[in-house]
Design an enzyme around this catalytic site. Structure first.
Site, PDB file in Angstrom:
ATOM      1  N   ASP A   1      36.562  39.234  34.384  1.00 29.13           N
ATOM      2  CA  ASP A   1      37.539  39.633  33.365  1.00 29.13           C
ATOM      3  C   ASP A   1      37.242  40.998  32.754  1.00 29.13           C
ATOM      4  O   ASP A   1      36.104  41.481  32.800  1.00 29.13           O
ATOM      5  CB  ASP A   1      37.548  38.606  32.221  1.00 29.13           C
ATOM      6  CG  ASP A   1      38.217  37.304  32.636  1.00 29.13           C
ATOM      7  OD1 ASP A   1      38.457  37.114  33.845  1.00 29.13           O
ATOM      8  OD2 ASP A   1      38.484  36.484  31.751  1.00 29.13           O
ATOM      9  N   ASP A   2      38.282  41.564  32.183  1.00 27.80           N
ATOM     10  CA  ASP A   2      38.244  42.723  31.269  1.00 27.80           C
ATOM     11  C   ASP A   2      38.111  44.089  31.956  1.00 27.80           C
ATOM     12  O   ASP A   2      38.115  45.106  31.290  1.00 27.80           O
ATOM     13  CB  ASP A   2      37.131  42.602  30.226  1.00 27.80           C
ATOM     14  CG  ASP A   2      37.295  41.371  29.344  1.00 27.80           C
ATOM     15  OD1 ASP A   2      38.289  40.648  29.532  1.00 27.80           O
ATOM     16  OD2 ASP A   2      36.429  41.132  28.489  1.00 27.80           O
TER      17      ASP A   2
ATOM     18  N   HIS B   1      45.556  40.069  32.437  1.00 27.19           N
ATOM     19  CA  HIS B   1      44.716  39.644  31.314  1.00 27.19           C
ATOM     20  C   HIS B   1      45.128  40.392  30.035  1.00 27.19           C
ATOM     21  O   HIS B   1      44.288  40.689  29.204  1.00 27.19           O
ATOM     22  CB  HIS B   1      43.242  39.910  31.680  1.00 27.19           C
ATOM     23  CG  HIS B   1      42.230  39.279  30.758  1.00 27.19           C
ATOM     24  ND1 HIS B   1      42.405  38.036  30.205  1.00 27.19           N
ATOM     25  CD2 HIS B   1      41.033  39.731  30.292  1.00 27.19           C
ATOM     26  CE1 HIS B   1      41.346  37.747  29.438  1.00 27.19           C
ATOM     27  NE2 HIS B   1      40.513  38.759  29.473  1.00 27.19           N
TER      28      HIS B   1
ATOM     29  N   HIS C   1      43.955  43.455  25.343  1.00 31.61           N
ATOM     30  CA  HIS C   1      43.064  42.341  25.077  1.00 31.61           C
ATOM     31  C   HIS C   1      43.057  41.902  23.608  1.00 31.61           C
ATOM     32  O   HIS C   1      41.993  41.747  22.989  1.00 31.61           O
ATOM     33  CB  HIS C   1      41.629  42.707  25.510  1.00 31.61           C
ATOM     34  CG  HIS C   1      40.788  41.510  25.869  1.00 31.61           C
ATOM     35  ND1 HIS C   1      40.182  40.715  24.920  1.00 31.61           N
ATOM     36  CD2 HIS C   1      40.475  40.953  27.054  1.00 31.61           C
ATOM     37  CE1 HIS C   1      39.509  39.748  25.514  1.00 31.61           C
ATOM     38  NE2 HIS C   1      39.681  39.865  26.810  1.00 31.61           N
TER      39      HIS C   1
ATOM     40  N   HIS D   1      32.303  38.589  33.692  1.00 32.19           N
ATOM     41  CA  HIS D   1      32.926  39.839  33.227  1.00 32.19           C
ATOM     42  C   HIS D   1      32.395  41.018  34.021  1.00 32.19           C
ATOM     43  O   HIS D   1      31.186  41.129  34.226  1.00 32.19           O
ATOM     44  CB  HIS D   1      32.650  40.047  31.738  1.00 32.19           C
ATOM     45  CG  HIS D   1      33.350  39.048  30.873  1.00 32.19           C
ATOM     46  ND1 HIS D   1      32.872  37.779  30.665  1.00 32.19           N
ATOM     47  CD2 HIS D   1      34.514  39.125  30.185  1.00 32.19           C
ATOM     48  CE1 HIS D   1      33.705  37.119  29.882  1.00 32.19           C
ATOM     49  NE2 HIS D   1      34.710  37.918  29.565  1.00 32.19           N
TER      50      HIS D   1
HETATM   51 ZN    ZN Z   1      38.720  38.884  28.368  1.00 32.61          ZN
END
Ligand code: ZN
Length: 442
Positions: free
Chosen positions: A257-258, A308, A312, A402
């Protein structure tokens, strides 16, 4: 590609006007809002439009007819296809995309709908108006065609214009299109619900009772959104958040993620390549914008990209308009960079509430949670990350990692070990969609 015009005299539909537009799955679009009353609060609308450079608000006094407002709005349009949206109706996320596709495929001058869902607000009932009329066809008569679903090529308007009247301006327009030899194509009933209120400024002279008589009544619903949710559920479009899949085969999905991140993402991609493993990257629009080449590499090497959000945020703290923007901006960016549309979504911080889930479902996303959270964003030691994954790794697990967000050096070290250990235990790392497809077949 398309200019959208919405004329309104009613303050109370401000959210509906913005949301109908913001959810549209189209890369190039603009919205021109015309407030057709001097008493309306222009400042409030301009304030709401501020975050969206493609939305402009204009005001004309109520002495201006609806037809003149439309002509004024079209005059301002940048693009050569025009869609007219009503302020109080419901337009689904695929509405414009589908109308445009049919316009292109059929080479139509005008596209609209004749058979439509109607929500009779005071009776809380849904009907399908003109259910028996032919759909996906060219029409010879204007009767029954819904002006609130008009999508027209600009040259048609340049030839014909809207009459300077307040009522029936679109019926007149459709009639004159046919007289002038332009072809009009009506699509199916999907992606749109017409709201029928009992009181109010309806431009149709025909009253609701007559509309009910012409409709096939389908049942009750408290709101249009409740009906849409129910319909999507029946059609299998709403998928409850997926945690893990309990599969028989030895497959596991690693998710990152991210990102993308210029330092750590390439390292993770190298490792995945080394072990012939596939993974899923839930990218953040803001990062993706800076590093599009990494997204292209992901896709080239057989990995999957998921949505995503853009910045965020906690979606639970945003307005509906803002949530639509977070999701759609990211979706369209992914599509622009990779040429692919993603169907999977991960909630920032996994935070959700019914409003957030309603929108995510409405946009047709599968929400992917996780079954193993490594907490690697807390910069913990790589050995702990490896332990977390390897002690609970079972079949069909979805692992949350991540590739961006802090110091992911420990994550990279952990991934190297995890991939090795998983391979030794006979696991294969696949993308989330791969897991879901297998799940569906069972
Ligand atoms: Zn995230």
């Amino acid at each position: 590609m398309i200019s959208v015009i919405c004329c309104t005299m009613r303050e109370e539909f401000i959210d509906n006007v913005f949301e109908n537009y913001l959810k549209q799955r189209l890369p190039e679009k603009e919205l021109i809002i015309i407030l057709n009353q001097s008493a309306m609060d222009l400042k409030r609308w301009e304030e709401k439009a501020k975050p969206y450079p493609d939305i402009s608000v204009h005001q004309l006094p109520e002495s201006t007819t609806l037809g003149e407002c439309l002509n004024y709005g079209i005059h301002l349009c940048k693009h050569h296809i025009i869609a007219k949206l009503d302020d109080d109706d419901y337009y689904g996320p695929n509405y414009l995309e589908n109308q445009l596709r049919m316009m292109k495929r059929m080479n139509a001058d005008v596209v609209c709908k004749r058979t439509v869902y109607m929500f009779f607000e005071n009776k809380k009932k849904i009907g399908l108006h003109l259910a028996n009329k032919e759909k996906n066809t060219f029409v010879k008569r204007a009767g029954g065609v819904k002006g609130s679903t008009l999508v027209i090529k600009k040259y048609v308007w340049e030839d014909i214009n809207f009459r300077h009247v307040n009522i029936g301006e679109d019926f007149e327009f459709i009639k004159r299109c046919l007289w002038n030899g332009y072809n009009i194509y009506v699509t199916d009933e999907n992606d749109y619900v017409c709201l029928r209120r009992w009181k109010g400024n309806h431009t149709w002279k025909i009253n609701n009772l007559a509309l009910i008589q012409q409709s096939k009544m389908l049942g009750e619903a408290n709101t249009i959104m409740a009906f849409i949710e129910e319909k999507n559920k029946m059609e299998g479009k709403v998928i409850r958040p997926v945690y893990n899949l309990g599969l028989e085969s030895r497959r596991i999905a690693l998710t990152f993620d991210d990102g993308p991140d210029p330092v750590y993402t390439p390292k993770i991609l190298d490792l995945l390549q080394k072990y012939d493993a596939k993974a899923t990257f839930f990218v953040v629009g803001e990062q993706l914008e800076r590093h599009p080449e990494l997204a292209r590499r992901m896709v080239d090497e057989g990995h999957e990209i998921g949505n995503h959000s853009f910045y965020h945020p906690y979606l639970t703290q945003l307005t509906s308009s803002e949530i639509y923007k977070e999701l759609m901006d990211t979706e369209l960016l992914i599509r622009r960079i990779t040429g692919k549309r993603t169907r999977i979504f991960r909630l920032p911080y996994l935070a959700n509430n019914p409003k957030v889930m309603q929108i995510v479902n409405e946009l047709g996303y599968k929400t992917i949670m996780c079954s193993i959270d490594t907490y690697d964003y807390k910069s913990i030691e790589y050995r702990d990350i490896v332990d977390t994954v390897m002690t609970s790794a079972k079949k069909g697990e979805i692992v949350l990692l991540h590739d961006c967000g802090g110091d992911q050096a420990e994550t990279v070290k952990a991934v190297a070990l995890i991939l090795k250990k998983l391979r030794n235990r006979g696991y294969r790392c696949v993308t989330v969609s791969r897991l879901l497809d297998i799940y569906k077949k069972q």
